[in-house]
Scaffold this active site. Structure first.
Site, PDB file in Angstrom:
ATOM      1  CB  CYS A   1      12.785  10.045   8.326  1.00  0.00           C
ATOM      2  SG  CYS A   1      13.564   8.708   7.466  1.00  0.00           S
TER       3      CYS A   1
ATOM      4  CD  GLU B   1       9.844  13.880  11.086  1.00  0.00           C
ATOM      5  OE1 GLU B   1       8.763  13.294  11.245  1.00  0.00           O
ATOM      6  OE2 GLU B   1      10.856  13.342  10.607  1.00  0.00           O
TER       7      GLU B   1
ATOM      8  CD  GLU C   1      13.199   2.329  10.434  1.00  0.00           C
ATOM      9  OE1 GLU C   1      13.463   3.414  10.993  1.00  0.00           O
ATOM     10  OE2 GLU C   1      13.741   1.262  10.742  1.00  0.00           O
TER      11      GLU C   1
ATOM     12  N   GLY D   1       2.386   5.579  13.061  1.00  0.00           N
ATOM     13  CA  GLY D   1       3.219   4.440  13.464  1.00  0.00           C
ATOM     14  C   GLY D   1       2.770   3.845  14.792  1.00  0.00           C
TER      15      GLY D   1
ATOM     16  CD  GLN E   1       5.300  18.170   5.220  1.00  0.00           C
ATOM     17  OE1 GLN E   1       4.750  17.113   5.473  1.00  0.00           O
ATOM     18  NE2 GLN E   1       5.987  18.849   6.132  1.00  0.00           N
TER      19      GLN E   1
ATOM     20  N   GLY F   1       6.542   6.097   8.063  1.00  0.00           N
ATOM     21  CA  GLY F   1       5.666   7.271   8.009  1.00  0.00           C
ATOM     22  C   GLY F   1       5.762   8.052   9.294  1.00  0.00           C
ATOM     23  CB  SER F   2       3.524  10.550  10.702  1.00  0.00           C
ATOM     24  OG  SER F   2       2.316   9.847  10.824  1.00  0.00           O
TER      25      SER F   2
ATOM     26  CE  LYS G   1      -1.696   3.296   2.392  1.00  0.00           C
ATOM     27  NZ  LYS G   1      -1.861   4.278   1.371  1.00  0.00           N
TER      28      LYS G   1
HETATM   29  N1  LIG Z   1       9.964   8.594   8.561  1.00  0.00           N
HETATM   30  C1  LIG Z   1       9.677   8.935   7.337  1.00  0.00           C
HETATM   31  O1  LIG Z   1      10.360   8.518   6.440  1.00  0.00           O
HETATM   32  C2  LIG Z   1       8.523   9.765   7.030  1.00  0.00           C
HETATM   33  C3  LIG Z   1       7.923  10.569   7.981  1.00  0.00           C
HETATM   34  N2  LIG Z   1       6.845  11.306   7.634  1.00  0.00           N
HETATM   35  C4  LIG Z   1       6.238  12.187   8.654  1.00  0.00           C
HETATM   36  O2  LIG Z   1       4.849  12.041   8.579  1.00  0.00           O
HETATM   37  C5  LIG Z   1       4.197  13.295   8.371  1.00  0.00           C
HETATM   38  C6  LIG Z   1       2.957  13.107   7.554  1.00  0.00           C
HETATM   39  O3  LIG Z   1       3.225  12.368   6.384  1.00  0.00           O
HETATM   40  P1  LIG Z   1       2.189  11.280   5.906  1.00  0.00           P
HETATM   41  O4  LIG Z   1       2.576  10.696   4.614  1.00  0.00           O
HETATM   42  O5  LIG Z   1       0.834  11.878   6.006  1.00  0.00           O
HETATM   43  O6  LIG Z   1       2.443  10.159   7.023  1.00  0.00           O
HETATM   44  P2  LIG Z   1       1.471   9.046   7.489  1.00  0.00           P
HETATM   45  O7  LIG Z   1       2.086   8.373   8.637  1.00  0.00           O
HETATM   46  O8  LIG Z   1       0.108   9.551   7.624  1.00  0.00           O
HETATM   47  O9  LIG Z   1       1.477   8.069   6.220  1.00  0.00           O
HETATM   48  C7  LIG Z   1       2.406   7.051   5.969  1.00  0.00           C
HETATM   49  C8  LIG Z   1       1.682   5.877   5.342  1.00  0.00           C
HETATM   50  O10 LIG Z   1       0.746   5.337   6.274  1.00  0.00           O
HETATM   51  C9  LIG Z   1      -0.549   5.319   5.697  1.00  0.00           C
HETATM   52  N3  LIG Z   1      -1.574   5.472   6.708  1.00  0.00           N
HETATM   53  C10 LIG Z   1      -2.199   6.607   7.127  1.00  0.00           C
HETATM   54  N4  LIG Z   1      -3.113   6.323   8.067  1.00  0.00           N
HETATM   55  C11 LIG Z   1      -3.081   4.981   8.265  1.00  0.00           C
HETATM   56  C12 LIG Z   1      -3.792   4.089   9.112  1.00  0.00           C
HETATM   57  N5  LIG Z   1      -4.729   4.495   9.964  1.00  0.00           N
HETATM   58  N6  LIG Z   1      -3.500   2.783   9.041  1.00  0.00           N
HETATM   59  C13 LIG Z   1      -2.548   2.332   8.209  1.00  0.00           C
HETATM   60  N7  LIG Z   1      -1.860   3.125   7.365  1.00  0.00           N
HETATM   61  C14 LIG Z   1      -2.098   4.438   7.409  1.00  0.00           C
HETATM   62  C15 LIG Z   1      -0.522   6.454   4.694  1.00  0.00           C
HETATM   63  O11 LIG Z   1      -1.535   6.355   3.747  1.00  0.00           O
HETATM   64  P3  LIG Z   1      -2.093   7.634   2.913  1.00  0.00           P
HETATM   65  O12 LIG Z   1      -1.277   8.828   3.265  1.00  0.00           O
HETATM   66  O13 LIG Z   1      -1.951   7.210   1.527  1.00  0.00           O
HETATM   67  O14 LIG Z   1      -3.513   7.792   3.297  1.00  0.00           O
HETATM   68  C16 LIG Z   1       0.868   6.271   4.113  1.00  0.00           C
HETATM   69  O15 LIG Z   1       0.893   5.213   3.176  1.00  0.00           O
HETATM   70  C17 LIG Z   1       5.260  14.132   7.719  1.00  0.00           C
HETATM   71  O16 LIG Z   1       5.019  15.483   7.889  1.00  0.00           O
HETATM   72  C18 LIG Z   1       6.484  13.647   8.429  1.00  0.00           C
HETATM   73  O17 LIG Z   1       6.595  14.281   9.660  1.00  0.00           O
HETATM   74  C19 LIG Z   1       6.323  11.241   6.374  1.00  0.00           C
HETATM   75  C20 LIG Z   1       6.893  10.488   5.411  1.00  0.00           C
HETATM   76  C21 LIG Z   1       8.052   9.690   5.672  1.00  0.00           C
HETATM   77  O1  LIG Z   2      18.584   9.549   3.931  1.00  0.00           O
HETATM   78  C1  LIG Z   2      18.307   8.570   3.273  1.00  0.00           C
HETATM   79  O2  LIG Z   2      19.086   8.117   2.410  1.00  0.00           O
HETATM   80  C2  LIG Z   2      17.028   7.822   3.504  1.00  0.00           C
HETATM   81  C3  LIG Z   2      15.980   8.691   4.113  1.00  0.00           C
HETATM   82  C4  LIG Z   2      14.708   8.004   4.302  1.00  0.00           C
HETATM   83  O3  LIG Z   2      14.598   6.823   4.189  1.00  0.00           O
HETATM   84  C5  LIG Z   2      13.496   8.758   4.640  1.00  0.00           C
HETATM   85  O4  LIG Z   2      13.533   9.965   4.723  1.00  0.00           O
HETATM   86  O5  LIG Z   2      12.435   8.120   4.806  1.00  0.00           O
END
Ligand SMILES: NC(=O)C1=CN([C@@H]2O[C@H](COP(=O)(O)OP(=O)(O)OC[C@H]3O[C@@H](n4cnc5c(N)ncnc54)[C@H](OP(=O)(O)O)[C@@H]3O)[C@@H](O)[C@H]2O)C=CC1
Ligand SMILES: O=C(O)CCC(=O)C(=O)O
Length: 491
Positions: free
Chosen positions: A281, A380, A247, A228, A328, A223-224, A170
C-alpha cells in the site's frame, strides 16, 4: 492445518481450501480451514468470556508471552520467511525481512507492557484527585490482507494483547500458512484459552460475523478501500457501535526534482514501484519528474528495468517474484490496457513471462506521457505498474503529488534542503520520505495515512495504544476537607 484455534483448542473446520504457490501453481502448500459463521461466533464468544481475566492479567505475564513469541519468530526467521515467500510470492530476502520485522514488533510491544502509565492530575476542586488511565477495549477483531501475511497480523495482534484485549484473528484466505504458523507460535508461548483465536475463512463469512457481533468491541482492518468502507459503515451503525481502524490503499507519489542524484532517484523509484511486485500500500506508482531530468530519468529507469530478474520467489537472484494470484494479475493487465487506451506510452515491460514452472509472472511496466487525470495515475493498481508524470517545476510537482484521493506515503528525491523541507511540510500524506523509497517503514513509529488511505487512529509504535485502549478519567474525593461543589470551585 484444516483446523482453527478457538477457545484454546484446534478445531476442525467445516470446509477447507487449497493454498497455492504463485511461483508454481502446481505446488500446493496444503489445505487450510475455511470456517463457517457459526465457528466464527464460537471464537468471538470464547474471546468475550476470556476478556475479564486477561484484561486484569499481570503485565509481566503479557510481557513474557510477547517476548517468547518474538524470540521464536526470530529463531525461525529463515524457515518462516521461506513459507511466506512460497505462499505470497515476495522474494526470500523480502520474506525473511518481513518475518524479522514481525519478531521486532512482538519485542517492541513486550516492552510496552512494562511501560503502561497513566496520569494523576490535580482537580480544580480541593481534596479531589483526578486519575487518567487507559483500559483495554474488549474483544478486537483483526482482519488482515495477503500482502504482508506476518508483519500486518503482528502489528495488530501484539498491541491488542499487550494492552489487555482478547483477539479474533481473521487472515486473508490467500495466506493461511503464515497465519497458521504465527498462531502456533503465539499459542505455544502460553496465551490462556480464549485470549487468542484464529479463524481462517472468507471475509464475507468470518469477517462479516465479526462485524455483526455485539460481543466484538473494535475492528482493525487492512485491505482494499471498498471493503474498508463497508467495514467502517457496519461498525458505526452497529448497536453498540464499534471502534474501527482502517488502513487501505495508496496511490503514492514520488517526486524527482532536476537537482536529484539520478542514481538515488532510480533506486528509490524501482524499489517503490516494483519490489514486492508492487503489492504494497506504500508502493509508488506515480513518479512525478521535473522537465530538466525527465528524459534522463526515463532512460535510466528503462536501463535499470532490463536488469530486473522476475522469477520464482525462492530462487536466489530473483528481484521480483510473481503476482499473488490470477485475480490480481487480471487487475494488473486490465490497468495496463487502460493506460494504453488512455494514451499513455508503455516504454518498458507489461508482458506476461514464462518461467520454469507455471506462475503469475509479469514484467514490471513503466508508462510515460501520463497525465494525472488518467485512471492509471489515480486508481490503485497494486501491481508492478508505474507511471511517469512530467511536471514543469517543484510547485507543479507538489500540486500533482497531492492531487489524489489517497494520502498514505509520499516521497521526494532532491539534493535541495529547501525543497525537501517544504515537501515534508506540504505533502498531504501520513508518511513522507526524502531520498528514500515510499515503502519500507520502521516498526516502532506510527504508520498510517490521510484522506482515502486510512481512518481512525494510527497503527504501530506507541501510537497503537490510541486504538487498543480506551481512556478513563477517575475522580476521588479524599475526605480531608469539605466537599466543594463544582459551581463554587469555578467562582
Ligand atoms: N492497504 C493494503 O495494505 C492493502 C490493499 N489491498 C488492496 O485491496 C485489493 C484487493 O485485495 P484483497 O485482499 O481482496 O482486499 P480485501 O479488502 O478484499 O481483503 C482484505 C481483508 O478483508 C477481508 N474481507 C473481504 N470482504 C470482507 C467483508 N465483507 N467483511 C469483512 N472482511 C472482509 C478479506 O478476506 P478474504 O480475502 O480472505 O476473503 C481480507 O482478510 C488489492 O488489489 C489492493 O488494491 C490489498 C491488500 C493490502
Ligand atoms: O512499506 C511498508 O513497510 C509497509 C507496507 C504495508 O504495510 C502494506 O503494503 O500494507
Amino acid at each position: 492445518m484444516t483446523k482453527n484455534y478457538i477457545a484454546g483448542e484446534w478445531l476442525a473446520a467445516s470446509e477447507a481450501s487449497p493454498n497455492i504457490n504463485p511461483s508454481n501453481t502446481n505446488d500446493v502448500l496444503g489445505e487450510f480451514a475455511r470456517a463457517s459463521a457459526a465457528e466464527a461466533e464460537r471464537a468471538i464468544a470464547a474471546a468475550y468470556d476470556a476478556f475479564p481475566a486477561w484484561s486484569r492479567s499481570s503485565i509481566q505475564q503479557r510481557h513474557d508471552i510477547l517476548k517468547t513469541v518474538g524470540d521464536e519468530i526470530l529463531a525461525r526467521k529463515e524457515e518462516l520467511g521461506r513459507l511466506l515467500s512460497r505462499e505470497e510470492g515476495k522474494t526470500l530476502p523480502e520474506g525473511i525481512g518481513e518475518v524479522t520485522r514481525a519478531a521486532q514488533i512482538f519485542h517492541f510491544f513486550a516492552g510496552e507492557c512494562l511501560r503502561m502509565a497513566g496520569e494523576k492530575v490535580a482537580s480544580v476542586r480541593p481534596f479531589i484527585d483526578v486519575e487518567i488511565t487507559r483500559e483495554p477495549v474488549g474483544v478486537v477483531g483483526l482482519i488482515t490482507p495477503w500482502n504482508f501475511p506476518i508483519a500486518i497480523p503482528a502489528w495488530k495482534i501484539a498491541p491488542a494483547l499487550a494492552y489487555g484485549n482478547t483477539v479474533v484473528f481473521k487472515p486473508a484466505e490467500l495466506v493461511p500458512g503464515s497465519a497458521h504458523a504465527l498462531s502456533e507460535i503465539i499459542i505455544r508461548a502460553g496465551v490462556p484459552a480464549g485470549v487468542f483465536n484464529l479463524v481462517m475463512g472468507k471475509g464475507s463469512v468470518v469477517g462479516e460475523a465479526m462485524l455483526q457481533s455485539p460481543k466484538v468491541s473494535a475492528i482493525s482492518f487492512t485491505g482494499s478501500v471498498p471493503t474498508g468502507r463497508r467495514v467502517a459503515q457496519t461498525c458505526i451503525t452497529a448497536d453498540p457501535m464499534k471502534k474501527v481502524q482502517l488502513e487501505m490503499g495508496g496511490k503514492n507519489p514520488m517526486v524527482v526534482l532536476d537537482d536529484a542524484d539520478l542514481k538515488v532517484a532510480v533506486d528509490c523509484a524501482v524499489n517503490s514501484a516494483f519490489f514486492s511486485t508492487g503489492q504494497r500500500c506504500t508502493a509508488s506508482s506515480r513518479l512525478i519528474v521535473t522537465e530538466g531530468i525527465h528524459d534522463r530519468f526515463v532512460a535510466a529507469m528503462q536501463e535499470r528495468m532490463q536488469g530486473l530478474v522476475v522469477d520464482d520467489a525462492l530462487k536466489s537472484g530473483t528481484h521480483i517474484g510473481p503476482v499473488v494470484d490470477q485475480g490480481q494479475l487480471d487487475q494488473d493487465l486490465k490497468y495496463i490496457r487502460i493506460g494504453q487506451e488512455e494514451g499513455a506510452k508503455l516504454v518498458a515491460g507489461g508482458e506476461l513471462l514464462k518461467r520454469d514452472a507455471p506462475g503469475f509472472y509479469l514484467a514490471p511496466a513503466l508508462f510515460t506521457e501520463v497525465s494525472n487525470r488518467m485512471r492509471v495515475a489515480q486508481e490503485e493498481i497494486f501491481g508492478p505498474v508505474a507511471t511517469v508524470i512530467r511536471a514543469r517545476d517543484y510547485d507543479e510537482a507538489l500540486e500533482i503529488a497531492n492531487d489524489t484521493p489517497f494520502g498514505l506515503s509520499s516521497g521526494i528525491c532532491t539534493t535541495s534542503l529547501k525543497y525537501a523541507s517544504h515537501f515534508k511540510r506540504n505533502a498531504e500524506a501520513g508518511m513522507v520520505m526524502v531520498n528514500l523509497p515510499t515503502a519500507g517503514v520502521d516498526y516502532h513509529v506510527p504508520f498510517g495515512g490521510r484522506k482515502g488511505s486510512s481512518y481512525g487512529p494510527r497503527e504501530q509504535g506507541r501510537y497503537a495504544q490510541e486504538f487498543y485502549t480506551t481512556v478513563k478519567t477517575a475522580y476521588t474525593f479524599d475526605g480531608n476537607g469539605p466537599y466543594v461543589p463544582k459551581t463554587k470551585a469555578s467562582e
